[in-house]
Scaffold this motif. Structure first.
Motif: not given
Lengths: 203, 203
Positions: B120-128
């Motif tokens: 989830q943290a990596f996914n959020e980072m990708l979105l940002k």
């Protein structure tokens, strides 16, 4: 099917369930915009991103001389808004208005973030949207060094559907060239087509 | 802590666990690049995106006259690569090379997609990252209509750390102005500082 349902499925690796889609849809607000009505005005914070169901929109800023400079053009199945203002919450330097009568679905930043956590298909769609948007803007930055001819050629290749939806002065502004230059480019292109039609044997 | 660990946490709403970070890190390949060495050459498919641990890089394309046109500049904690080629798998029209000796972490598109699903943290980072990248390119598109002075001013405000890492001709190319124009802008800025130092009473 609903255009947003089709859109999400286009960019998701798995089909979104009816239940999940109903949840997604409940996060959006339906709105009609009359031609020339603003979705966003310079100085406001962009509270909503708009998924366009019907109509055409444009994003532009006013330069130091008060001239409208087109930044983005949008039609059905495109997202309109100012991403910086939407994400960061700062006042926008852009105007986004309806070029034709529009029907849109509006979503807030909070709702979008919630859906990205709760719905895998929506999250995938958001990631792809970010990618596609980046690719498109990267192309535009690269095209700055192109001649007016090549710039217009790339525009028509990438966005043929814009040509009949927006007039020449809007397209010229989007391409960062004057209306007269675009006029010359179009005349030259028409001449070329005429010569091609005559064929090499006839010359 | 590891720069990538700090980077992910900066853009994630929850702290990434040590276990999750070890999983993330195992998807990357560490590589050193000597100054002038290519990460990507025109015509190749961009197989890897690079997270820069150390050094400076640049992305450029060759125009029709064989002149290098800077598209992006990068330093530590930036991602380098050609997103279009990376996502779509088409040959790149860009070159990405090391401007200084570099250390990078490479990731493939497949590994990135897997991590976006599993972490989830990596996914959020990708979105940002997608958002930030879009915001930056949007700003550049908007700046095309600015004067050379304003373009340089925005550049220094947004990317002060680039000024001492890249020479004037590279920055001029990035801004889409000639080296001579940038020279004039800088001279004018220096004069203005001198006048400001003298103060209004002394004039």
């Amino acid at each position: 099917m609903h255009p947003l349902y089709n859109y999400i499925n286009k960019y998701s690796s798995t089909l979104i369930s009816k239940e999940d889609f109903n949840n997604v849809k409940s996060h959006f607000i339906y709105k009609k915009l009359k031609k020339k009505q603003y979705l966003l005005q310079e100085g406001e914070v962009c509270k909503y991103f708009a998924f366009i169901l019907k109509g055409a929109m444009r994003q532009y800023h006013m330069d130091e001389k008060g001239v409208e400079r087109m930044v983005n053009l949008y039609v059905e199945n495109w997202w309109a808004g100012d991403r910086e203002s939407f994400i960061v919450g700062t006042p926008s330097i852009y105007n986004v208005d309806a070029w034709e009568d529009c029907e849109v679905l509006l979503i807030t930043s909070e709702a979008s973030q919630r859906l990205s956590r709760d719905c895998q298909a929506f999250n995938e769609m958001l990631l792809k949207l970010g990618d596609r948007s980046n690719i498109a803007t990267q192309r535009r930055i690269t095209s700055i060094s192109y001649s007016a001819e090549k710039r217009y050629k790339c525009f028509v290749e990438n966005y043929p559907f814009f040509v009949n939806r927006f007039p020449q002065h809007i397209i010229a502004s989007y391409l960062g060239i004057t209306k007269d230059t675009l006029s010359r480019v179009l005349k030259k292109a028409t001449k070329k087509v005429d010569i091609d039609k005559v064929g090499i044997k006839d010359i």
